[in-house]
Design a protein around this motif. Structure first.
Motif, PDB file in Angstrom:
ATOM      1  N   HIS A  41     -14.298  19.000  29.669  1.00  0.00           N
ATOM      2  CA  HIS A  41     -13.491  20.074  29.087  1.00  0.00           C
ATOM      3  C   HIS A  41     -12.221  20.292  29.913  1.00  0.00           C
ATOM      4  CE1 HIS A  41     -12.232  23.960  27.526  1.00  0.00           C
ATOM      5  NE2 HIS A  41     -12.295  24.440  28.746  1.00  0.00           N
ATOM      6  N   ASP A  42     -12.346  20.234  31.231  1.00  0.00           N
ATOM      7  CA  ASP A  42     -11.179  20.382  32.099  1.00  0.00           C
ATOM      8  C   ASP A  42     -10.079  19.408  31.716  1.00  0.00           C
ATOM      9  OD1 ASP A  42     -11.738  22.505  33.713  1.00  0.00           O
ATOM     10  OD2 ASP A  42     -12.415  21.337  35.429  1.00  0.00           O
ATOM     11  N   LEU A  48      -3.933  20.261  27.047  1.00  0.00           N
ATOM     12  CA  LEU A  48      -3.482  21.279  26.107  1.00  0.00           C
ATOM     13  C   LEU A  48      -2.487  22.234  26.763  1.00  0.00           C
ATOM     14  CD1 LEU A  48      -3.703  22.725  23.342  1.00  0.00           C
ATOM     15  CD2 LEU A  48      -5.643  24.001  24.289  1.00  0.00           C
ATOM     16  N   ILE A  49      -2.826  22.716  27.944  1.00  0.00           N
ATOM     17  CA  ILE A  49      -1.944  23.653  28.647  1.00  0.00           C
ATOM     18  C   ILE A  49      -0.612  22.988  28.979  1.00  0.00           C
ATOM     19  CG2 ILE A  49      -1.668  24.976  30.784  1.00  0.00           C
ATOM     20  CD1 ILE A  49      -3.580  26.258  28.801  1.00  0.00           C
ATOM     21  N   SER A  50      -0.647  21.723  29.378  1.00  0.00           N
ATOM     22  CA  SER A  50       0.585  20.993  29.670  1.00  0.00           C
ATOM     23  C   SER A  50       1.455  20.883  28.427  1.00  0.00           C
ATOM     24  CB  SER A  50       0.242  19.606  30.215  1.00  0.00           C
ATOM     25  OG  SER A  50       1.404  18.840  30.418  1.00  0.00           O
ATOM     26  N   PRO A  63      -5.448  25.029  37.047  1.00  0.00           N
ATOM     27  CA  PRO A  63      -6.197  24.151  37.954  1.00  0.00           C
ATOM     28  C   PRO A  63      -7.553  23.773  37.363  1.00  0.00           C
ATOM     29  CG  PRO A  63      -6.210  26.414  38.754  1.00  0.00           C
ATOM     30  CD  PRO A  63      -5.257  26.370  37.600  1.00  0.00           C
ATOM     31  N   PRO A  64      -7.944  22.502  37.476  1.00  0.00           N
ATOM     32  CA  PRO A  64      -9.275  22.099  37.004  1.00  0.00           C
ATOM     33  C   PRO A  64     -10.372  22.930  37.666  1.00  0.00           C
ATOM     34  CG  PRO A  64      -7.944  20.181  37.548  1.00  0.00           C
ATOM     35  CD  PRO A  64      -7.187  21.384  38.026  1.00  0.00           C
ATOM     36  N   MET A  69     -13.029  25.920  42.003  1.00  0.00           N
ATOM     37  CA  MET A  69     -14.239  26.247  42.739  1.00  0.00           C
ATOM     38  C   MET A  69     -14.152  25.769  44.185  1.00  0.00           C
ATOM     39  SD  MET A  69     -16.011  27.900  40.532  1.00  0.00           S
ATOM     40  CE  MET A  69     -17.652  28.002  41.210  1.00  0.00           C
ATOM     41  N   MET A  70     -13.495  24.635  44.406  1.00  0.00           N
ATOM     42  CA  MET A  70     -13.310  24.132  45.760  1.00  0.00           C
ATOM     43  C   MET A  70     -12.507  25.126  46.588  1.00  0.00           C
ATOM     44  SD  MET A  70     -14.526  21.303  47.077  1.00  0.00           S
ATOM     45  CE  MET A  70     -13.265  20.657  48.192  1.00  0.00           C
ATOM     46  N   SER A  71     -11.421  25.618  46.015  1.00  0.00           N
ATOM     47  CA  SER A  71     -10.573  26.549  46.754  1.00  0.00           C
ATOM     48  C   SER A  71     -11.325  27.840  47.076  1.00  0.00           C
ATOM     49  CB  SER A  71      -9.309  26.869  45.953  1.00  0.00           C
ATOM     50  OG  SER A  71      -9.626  27.569  44.762  1.00  0.00           O
TER      51      SER A  71
END
Length: 214
Positions: A41-42, A48-50, A63-64, A69-71
């Motif tokens: 989905h990401d 789409l957002i781009s 951000p994916p 989640m990493m950040s």
């Protein structure tokens, strides 16, 4: 972020396969398929957002989920495991922040409790608006659409109709695609729901880039 929608889809499919889902920790026991669908989905929603950014003559960045989640949790993950997470499933299921037994999947009658805050409210709203935007721009978010279909079939609700317009159980405050409206008008209604401030030139349809690409 619509993590809970994909999580609930995964648990529904596990329950249908005869696997008990009671006493599951929502994140720590997340089905691998759910995390994989989030990543797929990401990829779709990032494109789409781009594309929306191109239409508006500006740059939109989403951000994916793994990056987000990493950040948010990478420090606690490193402290616990002394290594980076391999993928999104690894990050969610092995994260010390999610091991608390109190963070359980809400279950009712052998399925996720669809009236719980995990689904009701913001996540369903966001998902339904994203699906409509994808359909208006002919860039369908198929992973999200499939997840919503699985959930509404299990819950006995109609958030989406077969033509991907909003059904009777969709929250009433979500803008609905108007078949008689221009793509621009539909897009403006849907994006405004997210609270994005569109340029006044776009509002008045005088932005040449935006018009030419519709």
């Amino acid at each position: 972020m619509i993590l809970h929608i994909f999580g609930c889809e995964g648990y529904i499919l596990e329950a249908r396969a005869g696997k008990p889902i009671e006493n599951k920790r929502f994140y720590a026991d997340l089905p691998k398929m759910a995390a994989e669908n989030m990543v797929r989905h990401d990829h779709q929603v990032t494109k789409l957002i781009s594309h929306i950014g191109e239409l508006l003559g500006t740059e939109w960045v989403l951000p994916p989920m793994f990056q987000y989640m990493m950040s948010k949790y990478q420090n606690s993950f490193y402290t616990e495991h002394h290594r980076p997470p391999v993928n999104l499933h690894d990050l969610l299921t092995q994260n010390p922040a999610y091991q608390d037994p109190a963070i359980r999947l809400p279950v009712k009658d052998g399925l996720p409790d669809f009236n719980h805050r995990f689904l009701e409210g913001e996540e369903i709203n966001t998902a339904l608006v994203l699906v409509q935007i994808g359909r208006v721009l002919n860039m369908p978010l198929t992973k999200l659409e499939n997840a919503l279909k699985t959930i509404q079939n299990a819950a006995g609700k109609q958030y989406l109709l077969p033509d991907f317009t909003l059904g009777p159980d969709a929250p009433c405050d979500i803008p609905r695609i108007d078949g008689q409206a221009t793509t621009h008008k539909n897009m403006y209604s849907l994006l405004s729901f997210f609270g994005h401030q569109l340029p006044s030139s776009v509002k008045h349809r005088s932005h040449p880039t935006f018009q030419s690409k519709l």
